[in-house]
Design a protein around this motif. Structure first.
Motif, PDB file in Angstrom:
ATOM      1  N   ASN A 136      -2.842  -1.692   2.301  1.00 45.15           N
ATOM      2  CA  ASN A 136      -3.125  -2.224   0.966  1.00 45.15           C
ATOM      3  C   ASN A 136      -2.323  -1.511  -0.119  1.00 45.15           C
ATOM      4  O   ASN A 136      -2.226  -2.007  -1.244  1.00 45.15           O
ATOM      5  CB  ASN A 136      -4.622  -2.090   0.645  1.00 45.15           C
ATOM      6  CG  ASN A 136      -5.471  -2.934   1.563  1.00 45.15           C
ATOM      7  OD1 ASN A 136      -5.062  -4.034   1.927  1.00 45.15           O
ATOM      8  ND2 ASN A 136      -6.636  -2.425   1.942  1.00 45.15           N
ATOM      9  N   ASP A 137      -1.793  -0.358   0.202  1.00 45.90           N
ATOM     10  CA  ASP A 137      -1.132   0.468  -0.802  1.00 45.90           C
ATOM     11  C   ASP A 137       0.097   1.103  -0.165  1.00 45.90           C
ATOM     12  O   ASP A 137      -0.009   1.785   0.857  1.00 45.90           O
ATOM     13  CB  ASP A 137      -2.103   1.552  -1.299  1.00 45.90           C
ATOM     14  CG  ASP A 137      -1.486   2.434  -2.352  1.00 45.90           C
ATOM     15  OD1 ASP A 137      -0.731   1.922  -3.194  1.00 45.90           O
ATOM     16  OD2 ASP A 137      -1.749   3.648  -2.335  1.00 45.90           O
ATOM     17  N   CYS A 138       1.282   0.891  -0.761  1.00 40.16           N
ATOM     18  CA  CYS A 138       2.517   1.470  -0.233  1.00 40.16           C
ATOM     19  C   CYS A 138       3.311   2.107  -1.359  1.00 40.16           C
ATOM     20  O   CYS A 138       3.152   1.748  -2.532  1.00 40.16           O
ATOM     21  CB  CYS A 138       3.367   0.398   0.453  1.00 40.16           C
ATOM     22  SG  CYS A 138       2.628  -0.293   1.960  1.00 40.16           S
ATOM     23  N   TRP A 139       4.181   3.032  -1.011  1.00 49.07           N
ATOM     24  CA  TRP A 139       4.985   3.745  -1.998  1.00 49.07           C
ATOM     25  C   TRP A 139       6.247   4.276  -1.318  1.00 49.07           C
ATOM     26  O   TRP A 139       6.286   4.450  -0.108  1.00 49.07           O
ATOM     27  CB  TRP A 139       4.187   4.917  -2.578  1.00 49.07           C
ATOM     28  CG  TRP A 139       3.821   5.941  -1.530  1.00 49.07           C
ATOM     29  CD1 TRP A 139       4.524   7.057  -1.177  1.00 49.07           C
ATOM     30  CD2 TRP A 139       2.662   5.923  -0.682  1.00 49.07           C
ATOM     31  NE1 TRP A 139       3.886   7.737  -0.170  1.00 49.07           N
ATOM     32  CE2 TRP A 139       2.732   7.061   0.159  1.00 49.07           C
ATOM     33  CE3 TRP A 139       1.579   5.046  -0.547  1.00 49.07           C
ATOM     34  CZ2 TRP A 139       1.763   7.345   1.120  1.00 49.07           C
ATOM     35  CZ3 TRP A 139       0.611   5.337   0.411  1.00 49.07           C
ATOM     36  CH2 TRP A 139       0.702   6.473   1.223  1.00 49.07           C
ATOM     37  N   ALA A 140       7.288   4.513  -2.118  1.00 48.00           N
ATOM     38  CA  ALA A 140       8.472   5.204  -1.609  1.00 48.00           C
ATOM     39  C   ALA A 140       8.477   6.655  -2.081  1.00 48.00           C
ATOM     40  O   ALA A 140       8.826   7.559  -1.333  1.00 48.00           O
ATOM     41  CB  ALA A 140       9.750   4.490  -2.036  1.00 48.00           C
TER      42      ALA A 140
END
Length: 277
Positions: free
Chosen positions: A115-119
């Motif tokens: 549900n939550d992604c980031w680089a």
């Protein structure tokens, strides 16, 4: 004439000082003016629609508490906690979009599972500030300290090999979470998105952008979305300088960066950004 000069020597000196101060001041203004911000341009409805097709902005953004005093936060891509929470610690410079389920292991982002992604995500005073790739699985976090070889052997933690430091012609292991970085785009056309979110519920929040340091050799364009939903932009912010936005980028829901048309390199490089959350 001599008596006139002698009698008015002090006044003449003052006048000369005033002239010199004016000239020097004008020169200083010209020099600093190279990085002074002109007002941004409001996007046309067609341009705004294009930005929103590329990546949908959040429908609900949390307002900051009334009377809050936003604090500056330096994001220079060196934060150990942030690097530790990127898939493989970006050991090959690739900052893959990362996700996890609960307190499980870090995984490459899979929208069907995460549900939550980031680089790159860094904790600031009251929120998390995230930089993410649009349309690609990664951007690069290039290492600043002469990293030019693969470490041997594989550390065996499941993330594979990474870059090491060349010392006396030998490839030496480094601590990837303690290695200074800069953000480099995959190419000039890649969009990178920046936003802030609540630490507890991950809801997006409004923030201010104070400055951005653009390294050589490629200029950038910078877009931001105001609270009223309008998009604004600068078509070109030249490389090799730090741009200060003062009152221009305040209470925004997101900022987007892309390479401008000018520049010799195929990628743009960001040394740091400063936000107020």
């Amino acid at each position: 004439m001599r008596s006139l000069v002698q009698g008015n020597g002090h006044g003449l000196k003052v006048a000369l000082c005033m002239v010199m101060a004016t000239v020097l001041g004008a020169c200083a203004q010209l020099k600093s003016g190279s990085s002074q911000m002109t007002p941004p341009t409001q996007a046309t409805p067609e341009q705004a629609a294009e930005r929103e097709r590329e990546s949908q902005p959040p429908k609900v953004v949390q307002a900051r508490p009334n009377g809050s005093n936003p604090q500056p936060c330096l994001i220079n891509f060196d934060d150990e906690g942030a690097l530790e929470h990127i898939y493989g610690q970006a050991r090959s410079t690739l900052a893959f979009r990362t996700g996890r389920i609960g307190f499980g292991p870090l995984q490459m982002c899979d929208p069907s599972k995460h549900n939550d992604c980031w680089a790159y995500r860094q904790r600031c005073s009251r929120s998390d500030v995230t930089l993410d790739a649009i349309g690609l699985t990664h951007f690069h976090l290039n290492m600043e300290t002469g990293i030019e070889c693969y470490t041997l052997p594989d550390p065996g933690d499941g993330f594979g090999k990474g870059f090491g430091k060349l010392v006396d012609f030998k490839c030496t292991d480094v601590d990837w979470t303690k290695t200074p970085r800069v953000l480099s785009s995959h190419d000039r056309n890649q969009w990178v998105k920046l936003w802030a979110s609540n630490v507890e519920n991950r809801a997006p929040t409004y923030f201010d952008l104070e400055s951005i340091s653009v390294l050589s050799d490629t200029s950038i364009q910078l877009w931001f979305r105001k609270r009223d939903g309008t998009w604004w932009f600068w078509p070109e912010l030249k490389a090799d300088r730090t741009w200060h936005f003062r009152e221009h980028v305040r209470d925004v829901s997101e900022v987007r960066i892309r390479g401008a048309k000018s520049g010799r390199a195929s990628s743009y490089v960001i040394g740091s950004v400063v936000v107020r959350d």
